[in-house]
Write a protein that holds these residues in place. Structure first.
Motif, PDB file in Angstrom:
ATOM      1  N   LYS A 144       0.842  -1.198   0.000  1.00 64.06           N
ATOM      2  CA  LYS A 144       0.000   0.000   0.000  1.00 64.06           C
ATOM      3  C   LYS A 144       0.875   1.245   0.000  1.00 64.06           C
ATOM      4  CE  LYS A 144      -0.484   0.932   4.880  1.00 64.06           C
ATOM      5  NZ  LYS A 144      -1.363   1.392   5.915  1.00 64.06           N
ATOM      6  N   TYR A 145       0.323   2.328  -0.569  1.00 63.28           N
ATOM      7  CA  TYR A 145       0.982   3.627  -0.439  1.00 63.28           C
ATOM      8  C   TYR A 145       0.698   4.125   0.966  1.00 63.28           C
ATOM      9  CZ  TYR A 145       2.341   4.132  -5.289  1.00 63.28           C
ATOM     10  OH  TYR A 145       2.946   3.973  -6.496  1.00 63.28           O
ATOM     11  N   LEU A 146       1.698   4.671   1.600  1.00 62.18           N
ATOM     12  CA  LEU A 146       1.535   5.154   2.973  1.00 62.18           C
ATOM     13  C   LEU A 146       0.709   6.431   2.986  1.00 62.18           C
ATOM     14  CD1 LEU A 146       5.127   4.478   4.303  1.00 62.18           C
ATOM     15  CD2 LEU A 146       3.035   3.269   4.913  1.00 62.18           C
ATOM     16  N   SER A 147      -0.267   6.484   3.863  1.00 58.76           N
ATOM     17  CA  SER A 147      -1.129   7.663   3.934  1.00 58.76           C
ATOM     18  C   SER A 147      -0.387   8.862   4.521  1.00 58.76           C
ATOM     19  CB  SER A 147      -2.372   7.362   4.761  1.00 58.76           C
ATOM     20  OG  SER A 147      -2.012   6.979   6.063  1.00 58.76           O
ATOM     21  N   THR A 148       0.624   8.597   5.373  1.00 54.35           N
ATOM     22  CA  THR A 148       1.376   9.704   5.969  1.00 54.35           C
ATOM     23  C   THR A 148       2.343  10.337   4.978  1.00 54.35           C
ATOM     24  OG1 THR A 148       3.024   8.145   6.789  1.00 54.35           O
ATOM     25  CG2 THR A 148       1.272   8.797   8.311  1.00 54.35           C
ATOM     26  N   SER A 174       2.657   9.730   0.773  1.00 55.84           N
ATOM     27  CA  SER A 174       2.267   8.936  -0.385  1.00 55.84           C
ATOM     28  C   SER A 174       3.398   8.742  -1.398  1.00 55.84           C
ATOM     29  CB  SER A 174       1.051   9.550  -1.069  1.00 55.84           C
ATOM     30  OG  SER A 174       1.369  10.852  -1.527  1.00 55.84           O
ATOM     31  N   GLU A 204       4.605   0.652   1.301  1.00 57.76           N
ATOM     32  CA  GLU A 204       4.903  -0.226   2.423  1.00 57.76           C
ATOM     33  C   GLU A 204       4.491  -1.654   2.062  1.00 57.76           C
ATOM     34  OE1 GLU A 204       4.172   0.205   7.059  1.00 57.76           O
ATOM     35  OE2 GLU A 204       2.307  -0.139   5.951  1.00 57.76           O
ATOM     36  N   LYS A 262       3.755  -5.218   3.856  1.00 58.33           N
ATOM     37  CA  LYS A 262       3.413  -5.642   5.212  1.00 58.33           C
ATOM     38  C   LYS A 262       3.214  -7.151   5.247  1.00 58.33           C
ATOM     39  CE  LYS A 262      -0.534  -3.751   6.056  1.00 58.33           C
ATOM     40  NZ  LYS A 262      -1.660  -3.099   6.744  1.00 58.33           N
ATOM     41  N   ARG A 310       7.595  -4.685   8.379  1.00 57.73           N
ATOM     42  CA  ARG A 310       7.333  -3.588   7.454  1.00 57.73           C
ATOM     43  C   ARG A 310       8.590  -3.326   6.630  1.00 57.73           C
ATOM     44  NH1 ARG A 310       3.173  -4.910   9.414  1.00 57.73           N
ATOM     45  NH2 ARG A 310       1.597  -3.567  10.388  1.00 57.73           N
ATOM     46  N   VAL A 340       9.778  -0.501   3.726  1.00 60.20           N
ATOM     47  CA  VAL A 340       9.387   0.758   3.096  1.00 60.20           C
ATOM     48  C   VAL A 340      10.218   0.945   1.823  1.00 60.20           C
ATOM     49  CG1 VAL A 340       9.248   3.263   3.377  1.00 60.20           C
ATOM     50  CG2 VAL A 340       8.728   1.763   5.306  1.00 60.20           C
ATOM     51  N   TYR A 371       9.175   5.378  10.826  1.00 58.36           N
ATOM     52  CA  TYR A 371       8.798   5.833   9.489  1.00 58.36           C
ATOM     53  C   TYR A 371       9.520   7.126   9.126  1.00 58.36           C
ATOM     54  CZ  TYR A 371       5.035   2.400   9.160  1.00 58.36           C
ATOM     55  OH  TYR A 371       4.323   1.236   9.083  1.00 58.36           O
TER      56      TYR A 371
END
Length: 106
Positions: A25-29, A31, A35, A37, A42, A44, A70
């Motif tokens: 997924k693209y990280l929401s914090t 983009s 990530e 998982k 994790r 990155v 992160y």
């Protein structure tokens, strides 16, 4: 990172390289990063274009809020794309993870 995770890390990277993006997924914090998982592991990645990625790092998630981990990964410099060098780095870490991973269960 504990040795038991090394095999899983290799599997996660191989799965991603084969095109299976199920646990991606693209990280929401931030983009600009992806990530991978699996359980608490994790990885990155930063997309560099042309199907190239820079592995920014990997860690074991200990709690729901790992902002410092992160943030450290987001601030690392990205890889310089050079096919020969990239292949050497990947071979080195693949060999390291295979040789140093703990054999057996937790």
């Amino acid at each position: 990172m504990r040795e038991e995770a090394y095999t899983t890390i290799l599997d996660m990277i191989d799965t991603f390289k084969s095109g299976n993006n199920k646990d991606t997924k693209y990280l929401s914090t931030n983009s600009n990063f992806i990530e991978l998982k699996n359980d608490q592991i994790r990885i990155v990645l930063k997309p560099l274009g042309n199907n190239n990625y820079s592995v920014q790092g990997a860690f074991i998630k200990k709690s729901d809020n790992e902002r410092m981990a992160y943030t450290n990964l987001f601030n690392r410099p990205t890889a310089i794309i050079d096919e020969d060098y990239s292949r050497q780095v990947e071979e080195y870490y693949t060999q390291y993870l295979q040789e140093n991973g703990r054999k057996g269960s937790r």
